[in-house]
Design a protein around this motif. Structure first.
Motif: not given
Length: 390
Positions: A30-51
């Motif tokens: 994520a940091l590396g792609i951002r440093n290359l000049g991209f407007d970078t977003y981090f997206i994740e999914q989590i299952a209810p049982d993993d909360c």
């Protein structure tokens, strides 16, 4: 959204709660792609049982330790307002809303999907260039061959694996019908400066004795876990002048192995207290003298050329690394800063070489990181090979 091209990084941080090393793996992309000049977003999914709450009990999304961890890590690295944790299949999210996520998927130029974590329909239907990153070479390809992976795998446009030898002569991992391209583990060097701290005579590593998933059968052989390889080198501390320490995740049923390790001179530390977050993990690495570690059997026996992202952090910190050869010695220079071994005698010889000229090996370690693993080179090449304009 800015005028810069948009990049989405799909990966696991909340799902790697208290695992600082795994979090750094995703952060460097994520940091590396951002440093290359991209407007970078981090997206994740989590299952209810993993909360879970602090006692390990399933709890509501908003009260979970995993959400707190995600919020803190992404905030610490400048992704506040540029991230989302999706609860189940939605619509509940932290960070960006479902409407904002759909707009993001439509506008993105590239999506880097680490281990195929992100499977939401709007992202798989995105016009973005979709890049799959395989961190588990051997497991991924064999699971795919046996129909055990989500069908979204083949909906990507480009496929990269840290098993650099896949598709090459001598590597046993079946490529199947996917055109895997090699990729190295990137490190953003600005976040990993050289460290002069640490006892030169102290080998360390951070490891899990077993994975959450078991070994696989392949060509009549059982391939898999680190435990089976480490047992071959339990006596290593008795053969070298350095102290040997592991921040080791080990289960109660492996008590006999734990006792054997300690009887052979290993110092066993708690990885949660020492490497639970990115800063703790970094402190542990940078206060070490060097790394000694083995690899999972599936990496070594197939000659995959897998190379540990953790070892890359040691090298970047100016710490020599003595690690089990997976075939990476065919691709990287060894014998100065980085040492590969297959046998106990080779491991002992490597430890002696590190002790004999420690400062030179520290300098060489950093040079290897700069030459082979600098995120600017590694990720720039990934994007170039995928036809994404940097």
């Amino acid at each position: 959204m800015s005028n810069r091209p948009i990049a989405i990084i799909g990966g696991a941080i909340a799902n790697k709660y208290l695992n600082g090393g795994a979090v750094w793996t995703r952060l460097n992309w994520a940091l590396g792609i951002r440093n290359l000049g991209f407007d970078t977003y981090f997206i994740e999914q989590i299952a209810p049982d993993d909360c879970r709450d602090k006692h390990g009990r399933v709890t509501e999304f908003t009260n979970s330790c995993q959400l707190d961890y995600f919020r803190q890590v992404l905030g610490d690295f400048g992704f506040s307002g540029k991230c989302a944790l999706i609860y189940g299949n939605g619509p509940e999210t932290f960070g960006l809303s479902q409407v904002e996520l759909r707009d993001l998927a439509t506008a993105a130029a590239v999506m880097v999907n680490i281990t195929g974590h992100l499977r939401q329909p709007e992202f798989m239907a995105s016009p973005a260039c979709k890049i799959y990153v395989d961190l588990d070479p051997g497991f991924t390809q064999l699971w795919y061959e046996r129909g055990l992976l989500d069908s979204s795998l083949t909906r990507h446009d480009h496929f990269f694996s840290v098993g650099e030898a896949i598709g090459s002569p001598g590597c046993r991992i079946p490529a199947g019908d996917i055109p895997w391209k090699p990729v190295r583990q990137p490190v953003v060097l600005d976040y990993w400066p050289v460290s002069a701290k640490g006892d030169p005579g102290r080998f360390t590593t951070i490891a899990a004795w077993r994975d959450d998933y078991g070994p696989v059968e392949f060509e009549g052989e059982t391939l898999g876990l680190k435990v089976h390889e480490f047992r071959k080198f339990m006596a290593f501390p008795e053969r070298v002048e350095q102290s040997c320490e592991m921040a080791l995740k080990i289960y109660p049923e492996d008590q006999a192995d734990l006792e054997r390790l300690q009887n052979h001179g290993w110092v066993i530390r708690d990885p949660v207290s020492l490497a639970s977050g990115p800063s703790e993990f970094q402190d542990y690495v940078q206060n070490s003298g060097a790394e000694f570690s083995v690899a999972k059997g599936i990496y070594t026996h197939t000659r995959s050329a897998w190379f540990s992202d953790r070892t890359v952090r040691y090298l970047a910190s100016g710490k020599p690394a003595l690690v089990q050869d997976t075939g990476f010695s065919d691709r990287y220079p060894v014998g100065d800063g980085l040492f590969a071994f297959r046998t106990m005698d080779e491991a002992v010889a490597g430890a002696r070489q590190i002790a004999g000229n420690y400062r030179q090996h520290c300098r060489a370690a950093r040079q290897i990181a700069e030459t082979y693993f600098d995120s600017k080179r590694v990720l720039g090449r990934v994007l170039e090979q995928s036809g994404v304009v940097v």
